[in-house]
Design a protein around this motif. Structure first.
Motif, mmCIF file in Angstrom:
data_model
loop_
_atom_site.group_PDB
_atom_site.id
_atom_site.type_symbol
_atom_site.label_atom_id
_atom_site.label_comp_id
_atom_site.label_asym_id
_atom_site.label_seq_id
_atom_site.Cartn_x
_atom_site.Cartn_y
_atom_site.Cartn_z
ATOM 1 N N LEU A 15 0.835 -1.199 0.000
ATOM 2 C CA LEU A 15 0.000 0.000 0.000
ATOM 3 C C LEU A 15 0.867 1.245 0.000
ATOM 4 O O LEU A 15 0.557 2.221 -0.685
ATOM 5 C CB LEU A 15 -0.968 0.005 1.186
ATOM 6 N N HIS A 16 1.975 1.201 0.722
ATOM 7 C CA HIS A 16 2.892 2.355 0.740
ATOM 8 C C HIS A 16 3.452 2.618 -0.661
ATOM 9 O O HIS A 16 3.507 3.765 -1.098
ATOM 10 C CB HIS A 16 4.035 2.118 1.735
ATOM 11 N N GLU A 17 3.823 1.571 -1.355
ATOM 12 C CA GLU A 17 4.341 1.724 -2.724
ATOM 13 C C GLU A 17 3.284 2.332 -3.638
ATOM 14 O O GLU A 17 3.575 3.222 -4.441
ATOM 15 C CB GLU A 17 4.801 0.376 -3.273
ATOM 16 N N LEU A 18 2.055 1.850 -3.514
ATOM 17 C CA LEU A 18 0.951 2.405 -4.297
ATOM 18 C C LEU A 18 0.732 3.872 -3.933
ATOM 19 O O LEU A 18 0.553 4.721 -4.814
ATOM 20 C CB LEU A 18 -0.330 1.602 -4.056
ATOM 21 N N LEU A 23 1.034 9.480 -5.425
ATOM 22 C CA LEU A 23 1.490 10.839 -5.121
ATOM 23 C C LEU A 23 2.321 11.405 -6.275
ATOM 24 O O LEU A 23 2.160 12.568 -6.654
ATOM 25 C CB LEU A 23 2.321 10.859 -3.831
ATOM 26 N N LYS A 24 3.185 10.586 -6.833
ATOM 27 C CA LYS A 24 3.998 11.020 -7.981
ATOM 28 C C LYS A 24 3.103 11.346 -9.175
ATOM 29 O O LYS A 24 3.331 12.321 -9.883
ATOM 30 C CB LYS A 24 5.016 9.934 -8.356
ATOM 31 N N ASP A 25 2.092 10.519 -9.367
ATOM 32 C CA ASP A 25 1.159 10.713 -10.473
ATOM 33 C C ASP A 25 0.397 12.033 -10.316
ATOM 34 O O ASP A 25 0.301 12.815 -11.265
ATOM 35 C CB ASP A 25 0.183 9.540 -10.546
ATOM 36 N N ALA A 29 0.377 15.396 -12.485
ATOM 37 C CA ALA A 29 -0.908 15.877 -13.010
ATOM 38 C C ALA A 29 -1.108 17.350 -12.683
ATOM 39 O O ALA A 29 -1.527 18.141 -13.542
ATOM 40 C CB ALA A 29 -2.058 15.047 -12.443
ATOM 41 N N GLU A 30 -0.814 17.733 -11.448
ATOM 42 C CA GLU A 30 -1.007 19.130 -11.045
ATOM 43 C C GLU A 30 -0.077 20.055 -11.840
ATOM 44 O O GLU A 30 -0.484 21.145 -12.253
ATOM 45 C CB GLU A 30 -0.766 19.305 -9.539
ATOM 46 N N LYS A 81 5.565 12.234 -11.911
ATOM 47 C CA LYS A 81 5.714 11.470 -13.140
ATOM 48 C C LYS A 81 4.620 11.936 -14.089
ATOM 49 O O LYS A 81 3.618 12.516 -13.667
ATOM 50 C CB LYS A 81 5.644 9.968 -12.882
ATOM 51 N N LYS A 82 4.828 11.700 -15.361
ATOM 52 C CA LYS A 82 3.840 12.118 -16.339
ATOM 53 C C LYS A 82 2.538 11.367 -16.090
ATOM 54 O O LYS A 82 2.516 10.136 -16.053
ATOM 55 C CB LYS A 82 4.341 11.835 -17.750
ATOM 56 N N CYS A 83 1.488 12.128 -15.919
ATOM 57 C CA CYS A 83 0.177 11.545 -15.669
ATOM 58 C C CYS A 83 -0.555 11.397 -17.002
ATOM 59 O O CYS A 83 -0.955 12.389 -17.615
ATOM 60 C CB CYS A 83 -0.615 12.426 -14.707
ATOM 61 N N LYS A 84 -0.727 10.173 -17.438
ATOM 62 C CA LYS A 84 -1.374 9.924 -18.727
ATOM 63 C C LYS A 84 -2.843 10.323 -18.710
ATOM 64 O O LYS A 84 -3.379 10.777 -19.722
ATOM 65 C CB LYS A 84 -1.207 8.454 -19.112
ATOM 66 N N ALA A 85 -3.486 10.167 -17.565
ATOM 67 C CA ALA A 85 -4.902 10.559 -17.476
ATOM 68 C C ALA A 85 -5.044 12.066 -17.663
ATOM 69 O O ALA A 85 -5.891 12.521 -18.435
ATOM 70 C CB ALA A 85 -5.484 10.125 -16.135
ATOM 71 N N MET A 86 -4.218 12.850 -16.974
ATOM 72 C CA MET A 86 -4.294 14.304 -17.113
ATOM 73 C C MET A 86 -3.914 14.715 -18.525
ATOM 74 O O MET A 86 -4.535 15.616 -19.104
ATOM 75 C CB MET A 86 -3.388 14.990 -16.085
#
Length: 173
Positions: A15-18, A23-25, A29-30, A81-86
């Motif tokens: 869960l910590h890794e996720l 958070l990076k995602d 995105a922001e 990291k680059k957010c593909k959704a955003m």
């Protein structure tokens, strides 16, 4: 409560890794959203909508700083990291701006639609992050993320109000 990033030392390592990955995602995105908000603001016709996008731009800058504090509270380097959704949501917003640029009476309604899709993505992301932080007892991170979640929800409500009071009304006339 800071935790080390070594998964074998933590009872909730997966869960910590996720959590850190998400958070990076959202940090990525922001940062991507800052560019998108500038475009949305420049393209909007309504002064109210322009101001809402400018206000959210400033909020987003603050949210990025808040995310950096979350990373710091976890003893993790703040890297997005680059957010593909955003990326996809902002590409769709660009298409909308291009498609409706000659129809100002509809453009603002379309911009709100695109912006609310972004808000809903952010609300979902921050909602999950708050839950993960709570489960792992990362109290400081939970509080910081909950503050951002509240801002995102407020922005969504504001966009709905602008749509209902102005943009959608003008689009049907």
């Amino acid at each position: 409560m800071a935790r080390k990033n070594k998964s074998d030392e933590m009872p909730n390592a997966h869960l910590h890794e996720l959590f850190v990955d998400e958070l990076k995602d959202i940090l990525g995105a922001e940062r991507q959203l800052l560019k998108g908000l500038k475009k949305l603001s420049e393209c909007a016709h309504s002064d109210t909508l322009k101001e809402a996008f400018k206000t959210h731009y400033k909020q987003t800058e603050g949210q990025i700083e808040r995310l950096k504090s979350v990373f710091s509270s976890l003893d993790v380097t703040a890297r997005g990291k680059k957010c593909k959704a955003m990326e996809g949501l902002l590409e769709e917003a660009d298409e909308i701006m291009e498609e409706f640029q000659d129809s100002p009476e509809v453009l603002d309604a379309a911009l709100i639609s695109a912006a609310q899709k972004v808000e809903h993505y952010e609300i979902a992301s921050y909602g999950c992050l708050v839950t993960y932080a709570k489960l792992m007892e990362h109290t400081e991170a939970e509080e910081l993320l909950a503050a951002t979640l509240a801002e995102e929800k407020e922005t969504d409500v504001l966009l709905t109000e602008i749509a209902m009071d102005e943009a959608n009304v003008e689009a049907v006339q």
